[in-house]
Design a protein around this motif. Sequence first.
Motif, PDB file in Angstrom:
ATOM      1  N   ASN A 145       0.852  -1.184   0.000  1.00  0.00           N
ATOM      2  CA  ASN A 145       0.000   0.000   0.000  1.00  0.00           C
ATOM      3  C   ASN A 145       0.896   1.245   0.000  1.00  0.00           C
ATOM      4  OD1 ASN A 145      -1.711   2.182   0.791  1.00  0.00           O
ATOM      5  ND2 ASN A 145      -3.168   0.713   1.622  1.00  0.00           N
ATOM      6  N   PRO A 146       0.798   2.078  -1.039  1.00  0.00           N
ATOM      7  CA  PRO A 146       1.689   3.231  -1.142  1.00  0.00           C
ATOM      8  C   PRO A 146       1.422   4.326  -0.098  1.00  0.00           C
ATOM      9  CG  PRO A 146       0.038   3.301  -2.878  1.00  0.00           C
ATOM     10  CD  PRO A 146      -0.135   1.996  -2.170  1.00  0.00           C
ATOM     11  N   LEU A 147       0.312   4.220   0.623  1.00  0.00           N
ATOM     12  CA  LEU A 147       0.004   5.216   1.658  1.00  0.00           C
ATOM     13  C   LEU A 147       0.809   4.990   2.937  1.00  0.00           C
ATOM     14  CD1 LEU A 147      -3.897   5.372   1.379  1.00  0.00           C
ATOM     15  CD2 LEU A 147      -2.224   6.979   0.440  1.00  0.00           C
ATOM     16  N   PHE A 148       1.358   3.786   3.089  1.00  0.00           N
ATOM     17  CA  PHE A 148       1.972   3.396   4.361  1.00  0.00           C
ATOM     18  C   PHE A 148       3.392   2.886   4.203  1.00  0.00           C
ATOM     19  CE2 PHE A 148      -2.595   2.738   5.035  1.00  0.00           C
ATOM     20  CZ  PHE A 148      -2.786   3.403   6.236  1.00  0.00           C
ATOM     21  N   ASP A 149       4.181   3.076   5.253  1.00  0.00           N
ATOM     22  CA  ASP A 149       5.411   2.333   5.473  1.00  0.00           C
ATOM     23  C   ASP A 149       5.053   1.281   6.504  1.00  0.00           C
ATOM     24  OD1 ASP A 149       7.185   3.746   3.785  1.00  0.00           O
ATOM     25  OD2 ASP A 149       7.340   5.346   5.278  1.00  0.00           O
ATOM     26  N   THR A 150       5.225   0.008   6.171  1.00  0.00           N
ATOM     27  CA  THR A 150       4.758  -1.085   7.028  1.00  0.00           C
ATOM     28  C   THR A 150       5.887  -2.038   7.356  1.00  0.00           C
ATOM     29  OG1 THR A 150       2.510  -0.987   6.126  1.00  0.00           O
ATOM     30  CG2 THR A 150       3.161  -3.057   7.143  1.00  0.00           C
ATOM     31  N   TYR A 151       5.844  -2.566   8.565  1.00  0.00           N
ATOM     32  CA  TYR A 151       6.715  -3.680   8.932  1.00  0.00           C
ATOM     33  C   TYR A 151       5.953  -4.597   9.873  1.00  0.00           C
ATOM     34  CZ  TYR A 151       7.794  -0.957  13.201  1.00  0.00           C
ATOM     35  OH  TYR A 151       7.715  -0.237  14.373  1.00  0.00           O
ATOM     36  N   PHE A 152       6.413  -5.823   9.975  1.00  0.00           N
ATOM     37  CA  PHE A 152       5.792  -6.821  10.836  1.00  0.00           C
ATOM     38  C   PHE A 152       6.756  -7.161  11.956  1.00  0.00           C
ATOM     39  CE2 PHE A 152       4.160  -7.866   6.498  1.00  0.00           C
ATOM     40  CZ  PHE A 152       2.858  -7.422   6.697  1.00  0.00           C
ATOM     41  N   LEU A 153       6.208  -7.381  13.129  1.00  0.00           N
ATOM     42  CA  LEU A 153       7.010  -7.824  14.268  1.00  0.00           C
ATOM     43  C   LEU A 153       6.528  -9.198  14.705  1.00  0.00           C
ATOM     44  CD1 LEU A 153       7.440  -4.729  16.626  1.00  0.00           C
ATOM     45  CD2 LEU A 153       9.163  -5.834  15.206  1.00  0.00           C
ATOM     46  N   ASN A 154       7.465 -10.069  14.932  1.00  0.00           N
ATOM     47  CA  ASN A 154       7.138 -11.426  15.338  1.00  0.00           C
ATOM     48  C   ASN A 154       7.105 -11.525  16.867  1.00  0.00           C
ATOM     49  OD1 ASN A 154       6.372 -13.939  14.602  1.00  0.00           O
ATOM     50  ND2 ASN A 154       8.408 -14.680  14.074  1.00  0.00           N
ATOM     51  N   VAL A 155       6.215 -10.742  17.479  1.00  0.00           N
ATOM     52  CA  VAL A 155       5.996 -10.800  18.928  1.00  0.00           C
ATOM     53  C   VAL A 155       4.557 -11.242  19.152  1.00  0.00           C
ATOM     54  CG1 VAL A 155       7.691  -9.018  19.487  1.00  0.00           C
ATOM     55  CG2 VAL A 155       5.314  -8.371  19.101  1.00  0.00           C
ATOM     56  N   GLY A 156       4.309 -11.863  20.314  1.00  0.00           N
ATOM     57  CA  GLY A 156       2.951 -12.337  20.592  1.00  0.00           C
ATOM     58  C   GLY A 156       2.494 -13.217  19.451  1.00  0.00           C
ATOM     59  N   ASP A 157       1.357 -12.846  18.851  1.00  0.00           N
ATOM     60  CA  ASP A 157       0.867 -13.581  17.693  1.00  0.00           C
ATOM     61  C   ASP A 157       1.060 -12.755  16.419  1.00  0.00           C
ATOM     62  OD1 ASP A 157      -0.116 -15.822  16.486  1.00  0.00           O
ATOM     63  OD2 ASP A 157      -2.223 -15.301  16.771  1.00  0.00           O
ATOM     64  N   GLY A 158       2.042 -11.869  16.468  1.00  0.00           N
ATOM     65  CA  GLY A 158       2.402 -11.072  15.303  1.00  0.00           C
ATOM     66  C   GLY A 158       1.705  -9.734  15.259  1.00  0.00           C
ATOM     67  N   LEU A 159       2.469  -8.683  14.985  1.00  0.00           N
ATOM     68  CA  LEU A 159       1.930  -7.335  14.842  1.00  0.00           C
ATOM     69  C   LEU A 159       2.295  -6.785  13.473  1.00  0.00           C
ATOM     70  CD1 LEU A 159       2.881  -5.575  18.226  1.00  0.00           C
ATOM     71  CD2 LEU A 159       0.609  -6.319  17.506  1.00  0.00           C
ATOM     72  N   SER A 160       1.345  -6.068  12.895  1.00  0.00           N
ATOM     73  CA  SER A 160       1.582  -5.276  11.688  1.00  0.00           C
ATOM     74  C   SER A 160       1.592  -3.817  12.138  1.00  0.00           C
ATOM     75  CB  SER A 160       0.446  -5.535  10.695  1.00  0.00           C
ATOM     76  OG  SER A 160       0.464  -4.592   9.659  1.00  0.00           O
TER      77      SER A 160
END
Length: 187
Positions: free
Chosen positions: A167-182
């Motif tokens: 999505n060009p509106l956002f800079d996104t990353y995922f974190l592998n904590v808990g059950d995963g965060l976006s």
Amino acid sequence: MFNELKEYAKKNNVPIIKDDSLDVLLSLIKDNNVKSILELGTAIGYSSLSMASLNIPITTIERNEIMYNEAIKNITKYGFSDLVEVVFMDALEYTPNKSYDLIFIDAAKAQNIKFVERFTPFLNKGGLIVIDNINFHGLKSTDTGISKNLRSMLKKIEAFKEYIMNNPLFDTYFLNVGDGLSISRLK
């Protein structure tokens, strides 16, 4: 701080944010000087109360009447009624009357794309959208022995990950904590 609620959630099979995911969420709030929060998926109010403990106003949306009533009870019990507004409604039917610095989504996983599309106009520039349970217990739609419904939901989560990363509106990353965060920041 809200150990009694954690115990209630465990005893009554109410899904709440995992401790390490909550730690990341609270750090994001502090580090980004968040002043207003919209939460989709209140459940018993555990994450709402945790975020409100940072003295930040929150609007939280819950569509399950039993959970809504439990959240109201807990928010009142802990004295956060002045900071936490609980709305009894399906999130996709809710229209905010203001914009927010952070939108925390912990609701119907199959609806994540719809949630992002619906609420992005109410996110301040530079604001964050944080979504919990993005790894869904480590399951993949290609796993064997899972139900058709679960496979369908997993495909929607996978499609969401692709959608939000591109999505060009956002800079996104995922974190592998808990059950995963976006974690997505509006450009």
